[in-house]
Design an enzyme around this catalytic site. Structure first.
Site, PDB file in Angstrom:
ATOM      1  N   LYS A   1       3.513  18.803  79.593  1.00  0.00           N
ATOM      2  CA  LYS A   1       2.414  19.711  79.302  1.00  0.00           C
ATOM      3  C   LYS A   1       2.528  20.339  77.921  1.00  0.00           C
ATOM      4  CE  LYS A   1       2.987  23.566  81.369  1.00  0.00           C
ATOM      5  NZ  LYS A   1       3.074  24.747  80.505  1.00  0.00           N
ATOM      6  N   THR A   2       3.672  20.923  77.656  1.00  0.00           N
ATOM      7  CA  THR A   2       3.849  21.590  76.373  1.00  0.00           C
ATOM      8  C   THR A   2       3.782  20.587  75.233  1.00  0.00           C
ATOM      9  OG1 THR A   2       5.358  23.036  77.541  1.00  0.00           O
ATOM     10  CG2 THR A   2       5.267  23.272  75.173  1.00  0.00           C
TER      11      THR A   2
ATOM     12  N   GLU B   1      -1.003  27.166  80.486  1.00  0.00           N
ATOM     13  CA  GLU B   1      -0.936  27.787  81.822  1.00  0.00           C
ATOM     14  C   GLU B   1      -2.272  28.410  82.207  1.00  0.00           C
ATOM     15  OE1 GLU B   1       1.724  27.281  83.446  1.00  0.00           O
ATOM     16  OE2 GLU B   1       3.530  27.555  82.238  1.00  0.00           O
TER      17      GLU B   1
ATOM     18  N   ARG C   1      12.008  22.600  88.932  1.00  0.00           N
ATOM     19  CA  ARG C   1      12.795  22.942  87.746  1.00  0.00           C
ATOM     20  C   ARG C   1      13.978  22.008  87.581  1.00  0.00           C
ATOM     21  NH1 ARG C   1       9.210  24.342  85.203  1.00  0.00           N
ATOM     22  NH2 ARG C   1       8.085  23.643  87.035  1.00  0.00           N
TER      23      ARG C   1
END
Length: 981
Positions: free
Chosen positions: A294-295, A479, A852
């Site tokens: 995503k980033t 986000e 995570r």
DNA sequence: AGCGTAAATGTTTTT
DNA sequence: CATTTACGCT
């Protein structure tokens, strides 16, 4: 945008606006990229090759008719060449959105020059003095945007020679003297400047320059020259993009950074990621699952847009929720592109709103030095207000009030807009309204006010709104699922009709509903922005298969998902390790052993994380880690700037900046104690109320010890007036009496005082660091930093240390090994959520936690746990049962054999066997009872539960059972039919 | 006023 | 358990 009123070259005047020179990071001899603020054109030039035709424009047919574009620069000689161009064309910066007021103009100039990379570059060349040659034209009209400033770029020796040679006179001015001069409220205009320079009395070699017919003529000539070049170029080819133009200009022989970089940018992206990055300039929603890059997509998109010439670094706005994420984005972006990221609008919602409000504080009806209340400050402000208003704090708990106020603001509602159908709510609204009045009077804003105020500013002020809409052609949101209605409206306002909103989000990771986030914004986005392309990123690059399968299985239990299934190329990997301990202490001990083992196997401590649902859980873990000698870092929790002594110190500074800040005043009026007791303070408050003034004004009129206090603050203020920030800090700490106060502590408090002194020292350090890192090193700026970034930067980042944090804080991060601790019903999911019947958000939280982990995942829980000084007994989290049995490896022996786990019935078994002979059983407080505390039981009517307390024995006794569904109940053993399970 | 001690009370997650 | 509030003594 307003016309350049003073220029005699109307069409060319726009050219003056907005040049950016990105010099940093360009290697010597290499080409460097340049951008135009106005049209976003990207151009290329090589060191020493800068001349008019490289530095020109986008062709008129590219939709930016009339906008000649930015100039270019490279290191050293290149910057001088660029400077030459700038000056020859009366160049400078147009910076309407950074200007606050007449008084602040000087600082803005200095700040902007630094921001835009010009002074920054000069510093490396002329390290001693920073010179600028301001050809200052400030015309200040009624329209806030009519404030227009043109500043030429800095003048160094070479440039001065250039002027002399060309017979152009110029002004040399030291930034600091300029700043000082206008501190005293002088308005910045040509006459003022001239007077100032004359007063200087010749200590410096001032040379004046004013616009002359001669200069105008030179400019005309230059324009003609550029135009001629432009024409020939345009005739030859029509350019579809800045890149094509550049290729053409250099006829292929130029090593193109742009071309190289761009293919490099897209390299390694999968088709979906690539599609997202390369989307045309339209609004889009990217559904990006955990670990799907995503980033990367977000930052690459930005880099792509910039390097592609679609937008300049200053023409886009990127919003995140945390400072960490914003920082990360900036770092990655700098690595991708040779641009100066300073001054770009990348930040948190709160940070960006703050920035806008500071820039337009007048229009927003705020004092220039308005302070920001963190939630603690807000709560005490509310308590104070409620006392003054005689509101019963039993009936209206302050916390609830706070939630009410913030909640409504997050929905975009002011007090008068909230609907009330009962007197109770009406009263709350009254407090709400009065609270806002109080904040206004005191010149402070809370977190949600920051957003709401900024929204209203843009909504009401057409000129400003249009200015920013014109500027931010691309808006990118990270986000997105966490946006609240107000933030969404803010985005909509900035996007206007035509700008592109690029939103990245994951509905499965929406974990902030409790503070107003609204996942529904995703659907609204699709509708409001007519989004045609929703791109799903479902390939996970982070975790092994089993971990991902577990996450998918868990989240499948949620309804109302947009739908998404993560997959991976990676192996299945290890099973998920599950361990049920007897107590929280045992749990911690188990974790410590595992960590030690992993560490021996070569996994770095930084690659492991201990996650928990609530901060309180960290205590036990920390204790175990300390005894084991493992180094760790706790993220979140009690933050640096929230420590008492720091808050006190900051309160002094706040009061010096803004005497209306009653919160700050009350915090320190008697700390260290100076004989001003509760009674005196009460009188002061009454006086303030009577005259409708702030406490400071009342204090100024009072007598005795209060006068002394006022004197202290004023003395601090005048003594530190001209000092740099760290010295201000040092002076205030010493002379406010804070440091002496802690130094005088003896005995039992000595140790604590010592620690506080260290923290205060650390505060000075952080001020020093702040001055180094930020161009705006004013006190206000530092205080803002303290409220908005409550101490993220902590020492020891480089050290190999474990990460301890809440699941919330872990969002966006990844680790080789993750321990999710306290996987117990009532804790995770949290009891409050069980009571509210809203397990979905908790499930998403667990989903975030699971995802995570890259390689290894532990789920641990304890049968009994000390919580708030009491021992709690709870069952294993129901989420554990939602994970497929095949993915789990039970380390606790007694569960490995339990095949019937899924249907909820368990065989009776003693705890002893569970822990390999060294059990740690919660001792039953009442040995007479046949029912052991912590025993799992089944009731015909209430279902499963756990015994949490007992009285008496045999059939005469009764037990308290905490049922999963029905809650906690006392049951008489004589009647209740309880079965052990 | 100000200090010390005892009692009461509250506790999810965060910019 | 940790922090805030209440109260009583100097």
């Amino acid at each position: 945008m307003p016309e350049h009123s003073k220029s005699s070259h109307a069409p060319f005047a726009r050219n003056i606006s907005g040049q950016i020179v990105d010099i940093e990071q360009v290697p010597r001899g290499d080409a460097c990229q340049c951008f135009c603020i106005q049209c976003g054109g990207a151009l290329l030039a090589r060191k020493g090759e800068i001349n008019a035709h490289h530095f020109s424009h986008k062709p008129a047919d590219s939709g930016n008719a009339g906008n000649l574009t930015g100039c270019v620069g490279a290191l050293e000689s290149a910057i001088h060449a660029a400077a030459k161009q700038l000056l020859e064309t009366e160049g400078g910066l147009y910076i309407p959105d950074l200007i606050r007021s007449k008084e602040d103009v000087s600082r803005t100039i200095a700040g902007s020059l630094v921001k835009f990379g010009i002074v920054e570059a000069e510093k490396t060349i002329f390290s001693e003095e920073k010179y600028i040659r301001p050809d200052v034209m400030a015309s200040i009209g009624d329209d806030p945007l009519a404030i227009e400033i043109v500043v030429a770029n800095p003048v160094g020796t070479d440039k001065r020679n250039f002027y002399k040679k060309n017979g152009i006179s110029c002004v040399e001015i030291d930034l600091r003297s300029l700043r000082d001069a206008f501190k005293h409220g002088e308005s910045l205009n040509w006459d003022g400047l001239r007077r100032l320079l004359l007063e200087d009395g010749g200590s410096k070699e001032w040379v004046f320059h004013s616009r002359s017919a001669e200069l105008d003529r030179q400019i005309d000539e230059e324009i003609e020259r550029i135009k001629a070049l432009e024409k020939t170029k345009v005739k030859e080819t029509s350019f579809s993009s800045g890149e094509a133009f550049i290729r053409q200009s250099f006829q292929g022989e130029m090593p193109l950074i742009i071309g190289k970089e761009q293919s490099g940018l897209l390299h390694g992206l999968n088709p979906e990621q690539r599609a997202a990055v390369e989307l045309p300039a339209q609004s889009a929603l990217i559904l990006a699952g955990a670990g799907s890059g995503k980033t990367r997509v977000l930052t690459t998109r930005i880099a792509y847009l910039i390097s592609n010439g679609q937008v300049s670094p200053h023409g886009l706005l990127a919003v995140t929720f945390t400072n960490k994420a914003a920082k990360e984005m900036v770092t990655r972006l700098s690595a991708m592109l040779p641009i100066n990221t300073r001054g770009m609008w990348i930040g948190t919602f709160h940070g960006l709103c703050n920035r806008m409000l500071r820039a337009h504080h007048r229009e927003a009806n705020l004092p220039q030095t308005f302070q920001i209340l963190d939630s603690g400050d807000q709560l005490s402000a509310i308590k104070r207000l409620m006392k003054a208003m005689n509101v019963d704090d039993e009936k209206y708990p302050p916390r609830e009030m706070q939630h009410f106020i913030s909640g409504n603001k997050e929905q975009g509602l002011r007090a008068h807009e909230v609907e009330a159908y009962d007197p109770y709510t009406r009263r709350k609204i009254e407090v709400f309204a009065e609270y806002d009045t109080q904040c206004q009077r005191e010149g402070v804003v809370d977190f949600s006010e920051l957003l709401l105020r900024c929204y209203e500013l843009l909504a009401r002020n057409q000129a400003l709104r249009e200015h920013y809409q014109e500027r931010f052609k691309h808006i990118l949101v990270d986000e997105f699922q966490d946006t609240n209605p107000l933030q969404y409206r803010w985005l909509k306002l900035l996007a206007g009709q035509s700008n592109a909103l690029f939103a990245v989000g994951d509905d499965d990771q929406s974990i902030y509903a409790f503070r107003g986030a609204n996942v529904g914004n995703m659907q609204e986005l699709l509708r409001d922005f007519h989004v045609e392309s929703v791109i799903k990123l479902e390939q996970n690059y982070r975790s092994h298969g089993n971990i991902l399968d577990a996450a998918n299985a868990l989240i499948a239990n949620n309804r109302e998902r947009l739908g998404k299934n993560l997959w991976t190329d990676a192996d299945k990997g290890e099973q998920i390790r599950v361990y049920e301990a007897g107590t929280d202490v045992d749990e911690a001990a188990f974790i410590v052993e595992e960590i030690k083992q992993l560490n021996r196997e070569g996994v770095h401590l930084t690659e492991m994380a201990l996650l928990y649902r609530s901060n309180a859980q960290s205590r036990v873990l920390e204790h175990a880690l300390v005894s084991a000698g493992l180094s760790y870092r706790v993220y979140g929790g009690l933050r640096f700037f929230e420590r008492q002594e720091i808050k006190h110190a900051l309160a002094y500074l706040r009061l010096m900046e803004n005497t209306d800040d009653d919160n700050a005043l009350l915090r320190i009026i008697n700390f260290p104690t100076r004989g001003i007791g509760a009674r005196s303070i009460e009188q002061l408050q009454e006086a303030a109320k009577q005259y409708n003034t702030t406490l400071w004004d009342a204090a100024a009129r009072a007598g005795g010890k209060i006068t002394a206090f006022v004197g202290i603050i004023e003395a601090l203020r005048s003594a530190t007036k001209d000092l740099p920030l760290p010295e201000i800090m040092e002076h205030v700490l010493e002379h406010s009496g804070l440091v002496p106060h802690y130094q005088n502590e003896t005995g039992a408090k000595k140790r604590e005082a010592q620690e506080r002194l260290e923290n205060l020292n650390e505060l000075i350090n952080s001020a020093t660091l702040f001055v180094h890192e930020n161009e705006d090193d004013s006190l206000t700026s530092f205080l803002t930093h303290a409220s908005l970034e409550s101490g993220e930067h902590q020492a020891g980042d480089s050290e190999d240390a474990l990460h301890l944090m809440t699941v919330h804080a872990a969002k966006g991060l990844e680790f080789h090994t993750v321990f999710i601790t306290g996987v117990e019903e009532g804790l995770f999911p949290h009891q409050n959520s069980i009571d509210n019947g809203d397990l979905d958000e908790e499930r998403r939280l667990m989903y975030v936690a699971i995802t995570r982990a890259r390689r290894r995942l532990y789920l641990t829980c304890a049968q009994s746990r000390m919580l708030h000084g009491k021992t709690n007994y709870s069952a294993v989290s129901s989420f554990l049962r939602e994970l497929p049995e095949a993915l789990l490896h039970w380390i606790t022996p007694r569960f490995t054999a339990r095949k019937t786990f899924d249907n909820g019935r368990r065989e009776t078994e003693s705890y002893v066997s569970a822990f390999g002979g060294t059990p740690s059983i919660p001792a039953p407080p009442s040995p007479k009872s046949t029912w052991r505390i912590g025993q799992a039981v089944f009731h015909q009517k209430f279902g499963e539960g756990v015994v949490t307390d007992s009285e008496g024995s045999g059939n005469e006794g009764r037990v308290q059972v905490n049922f999963k569904r029905a809650g906690s109940k006392w049951l008489a053993l004589e009647y209740a039919k309880l079965t052990p399970i």
